[in-house]
Write a protein that holds these residues in place. Structure first.
Motif, PDB file in Angstrom:
ATOM      1  N   ALA A 148       1.006  -1.126   0.046  1.00 50.17           N
ATOM      2  CA  ALA A 148       0.102  -0.096   0.036  1.00 50.17           C
ATOM      3  C   ALA A 148       0.852   1.465  -0.019  1.00 50.17           C
ATOM      4  O   ALA A 148       0.709   2.300  -0.724  1.00 50.17           O
ATOM      5  CB  ALA A 148      -0.710   0.026   1.287  1.00 50.17           C
ATOM      6  N   ALA A 175       2.221   2.210  -3.516  1.00 52.64           N
ATOM      7  CA  ALA A 175       1.395   2.768  -4.111  1.00 52.64           C
ATOM      8  C   ALA A 175       0.893   4.115  -3.851  1.00 52.64           C
ATOM      9  O   ALA A 175       0.429   4.992  -4.869  1.00 52.64           O
ATOM     10  CB  ALA A 175      -0.116   1.752  -4.360  1.00 52.64           C
ATOM     11  N   GLN A 176       0.707   4.238  -2.398  1.00 57.35           N
ATOM     12  CA  GLN A 176       0.413   5.765  -1.990  1.00 57.35           C
ATOM     13  C   GLN A 176       1.022   5.883  -0.759  1.00 57.35           C
ATOM     14  O   GLN A 176       0.780   5.604   0.422  1.00 57.35           O
ATOM     15  CB  GLN A 176      -0.997   5.558  -1.679  1.00 57.35           C
ATOM     16  N   LYS A 226      -9.325   3.396  -4.462  1.00 60.97           N
ATOM     17  CA  LYS A 226      -8.546   1.834  -4.329  1.00 60.97           C
ATOM     18  C   LYS A 226      -7.571   1.778  -3.346  1.00 60.97           C
ATOM     19  O   LYS A 226      -7.252   0.788  -2.632  1.00 60.97           O
ATOM     20  CB  LYS A 226      -8.413   1.273  -5.629  1.00 60.97           C
ATOM     21  N   ASN A 227      -6.570   2.825  -3.981  1.00 68.68           N
ATOM     22  CA  ASN A 227      -5.068   2.831  -3.105  1.00 68.68           C
ATOM     23  C   ASN A 227      -5.366   3.106  -1.680  1.00 68.68           C
ATOM     24  O   ASN A 227      -4.726   2.413  -0.769  1.00 68.68           O
ATOM     25  CB  ASN A 227      -4.225   4.074  -3.452  1.00 68.68           C
ATOM     26  N   ASP A 242      -6.854  -0.052   0.176  1.00 71.49           N
ATOM     27  CA  ASP A 242      -5.767  -1.094   0.391  1.00 71.49           C
ATOM     28  C   ASP A 242      -5.031  -0.901   1.736  1.00 71.49           C
ATOM     29  O   ASP A 242      -4.567  -1.545   2.492  1.00 71.49           O
ATOM     30  CB  ASP A 242      -4.788  -1.005  -0.682  1.00 71.49           C
ATOM     31  N   TRP A 243      -5.007   0.632   1.843  1.00 67.12           N
ATOM     32  CA  TRP A 243      -4.370   1.141   3.004  1.00 67.12           C
ATOM     33  C   TRP A 243      -5.130   0.557   4.332  1.00 67.12           C
ATOM     34  O   TRP A 243      -4.721   0.038   5.249  1.00 67.12           O
ATOM     35  CB  TRP A 243      -4.109   2.726   3.133  1.00 67.12           C
TER      36      TRP A 243
END
Length: 438
Positions: A70, A73-74, A341-342, A345-346
């Motif tokens: 995660a 991605a972010q 979405k990111n 995920d976090w």
């Protein structure tokens, strides 16, 4: 259980109330439609308060381990502001349609509820169920959040505390005292201790709230979990006989000398020290005290000799002994417009791993389930954590639904109630007058 400085922790947790600040009026941009949907957030931006290092530290640890995917991605990006400036900062960002992905909720739930009403705070119950991780929250923490936020899950429980009575097991055993299950048994135990020259309770009259929490404890046991909500809703008044009775019971403890001498001048640290040094047999406190209990420099009694019990039942009362007063510290909200979405995920990773990480690395109890085998610092710490896990419905505290003015009046007059300078009737009338004033 929080690793912040003791002064900051007490200001944030112990004195925290659901109406700790007056209802604020957001700038008009909050109520409008804003600038449309926001573009995906480049960072997992998190606005925290300077005084709290626990959450930031745990999230940083997760970003390097369990949540690295995660993070890639972010990336996590933390910004801090002093807690006193938090509400103003949130209003400014909300007015600019620029709230971060994740942020410490306002000092009063009223602010977060306003932000949620204008569509700026994510509906976490919906989002967590969609992600399949709603079951990673402790039911008791969910109950507490919904009680504070009008039935909505507006924040995540990065911290979670329950309250009860810590007691000296060694003193109890030496004096043949069993853990009290009823108020009558508690007062009987106090009388026995006093007769032996042992101070039964330690409390900070200077802070006030450790005394008023005894009043709410009695009210919840005698009248049930809606006792103070009924006052907030105008269905009852603190001056009603059944409410005055609770104040009278607590006043009687003071009249009999169960708090020792000069309770009105005792501050938080002194009250804590009285208990941890064995000068008092009992201490009403929240589970954040486990950090003090685990520190051998503070706790000369020894963590192995400290027990924890719920506020006792009131005979004939409608409340349940397993309904613990609780709070979630300064909850953490997520922005609705940046929840992509990111971010999902976090959030999924946090709900599954934060509880274990915070407990293992910092000894901090959160409202997330602990999914790893983490050794508790002491038997009493394990007992508290188990209590949290098994608790289904919790209650708030005396001033939780009060206005700022009523909170101040309540806490500053509490010492007078127990030292006899203020009658139970006068105390409850004074607080009710503050509640009723505009």
């Amino acid at each position: 259980m929080i690793t912040d400085s003791s002064a900051a922790r007490r200001a944030r947790l112990a004195g925290m109330t659901a109406s700790a600040a007056a209802m604020v009026v957001l700038v008009s941009a909050c109520g409008g439609t804003g600038g449309g949907s926001a573009s995906p957030a480049k960072n997992f931006s998190y606005l925290s308060v300077t005084e709290n290092t626990t959450v930031k530290t745990a999230l940083t640890t997760l970003s390097k381990g369990a949540c690295k995917t995660a993070q890639d991605a972010q990336p996590l990006k933390v910004e801090t502001v002093p807690q006193a400036s938090l509400d103003q900062k949130l209003q400014l960002l909300a007015g600019q349609n620029a709230l971060p992905v994740q942020f410490a909720a306002g000092n009063a739930p009223a602010l977060t509820q306003q932000l949620a009403g204008s569509g700026q705070v994510a509906d976490l119950e919906k989002e967590l169920k969609k992600l399949g991780v709603y079951d990673q929250l402790e039911p008791a923490a969910v109950s507490t959040i919904k009680a504070l936020y009008g039935g909505k899950l507006d924040v995540l429980p990065y911290e979670y505390n329950i309250e009860g009575i810590f007691y000296n097991k060694k003193v109890f055993a030496a004096n043949g005292i069993a853990v009290p299950g009823t108020w009558a048994e508690l007062t009987s135990a106090a009388a026995k201790l006093k007769a032996k020259g042992i101070q039964p309770f330690s409390a900070s009259g200077q802070q006030g709230w450790p005394l008023t929490r005894l009043i709410s404890g009695y009210l919840y046991r005698s009248l049930g979990p809606d006792a103070l909500k009924d006052v907030a809703d105008g269905k009852a008044k603190l001056t009603d006989p059944k409410y005055v009775k609770a104040a009278a019971e607590v006043a009687a403890l003071g009249k009999k000398g169960y708090f020792g001498k000069g309770v009105g001048s005792i501050d938080y640290d002194t009250a804590m020290n009285q208990f941890l040094s064995g000068k008092a047999a009992m201490l009403y406190m929240g589970s954040w005290a486990l950090a003090n209990i685990a520190d051998p420099k503070q706790d000369t009694v020894g963590a192995a000799n400290v027990g924890f019990m719920p506020f006792p039942a009131v005979t004939g009362g409608t409340g349940s002994i397993d309904q613990y007063p609780s709070n979630v510290g300064l909850g953490i909200a997520l922005g609705a417009k940046s929840f992509d979405k990111n971010t999902g995920d976090w959030v999924s990773c946090i709900t599954k791993n934060y509880g274990s990480t915070a407990l293992k690395d910092q000894g901090a109890i959160s409202g997330f389930k602990v999914n790893a085998d983490v050794k508790d610092a002491s038997e009493v710490a394990g007992q508290v954590r188990q209590t949290i896990s098994s608790s289904k419905q919790n209650v708030l505290w005396f001033e939780a639904l009060f206005s700022t003015k009523a909170t101040t009046v309540s806490q500053t007059n509490a010492a007078g109630l127990v030292n006899g300078s203020l009658s139970p009737e006068k105390f409850m009338q004074t607080v009710q007058d503050a509640l009723s004033s505009k």
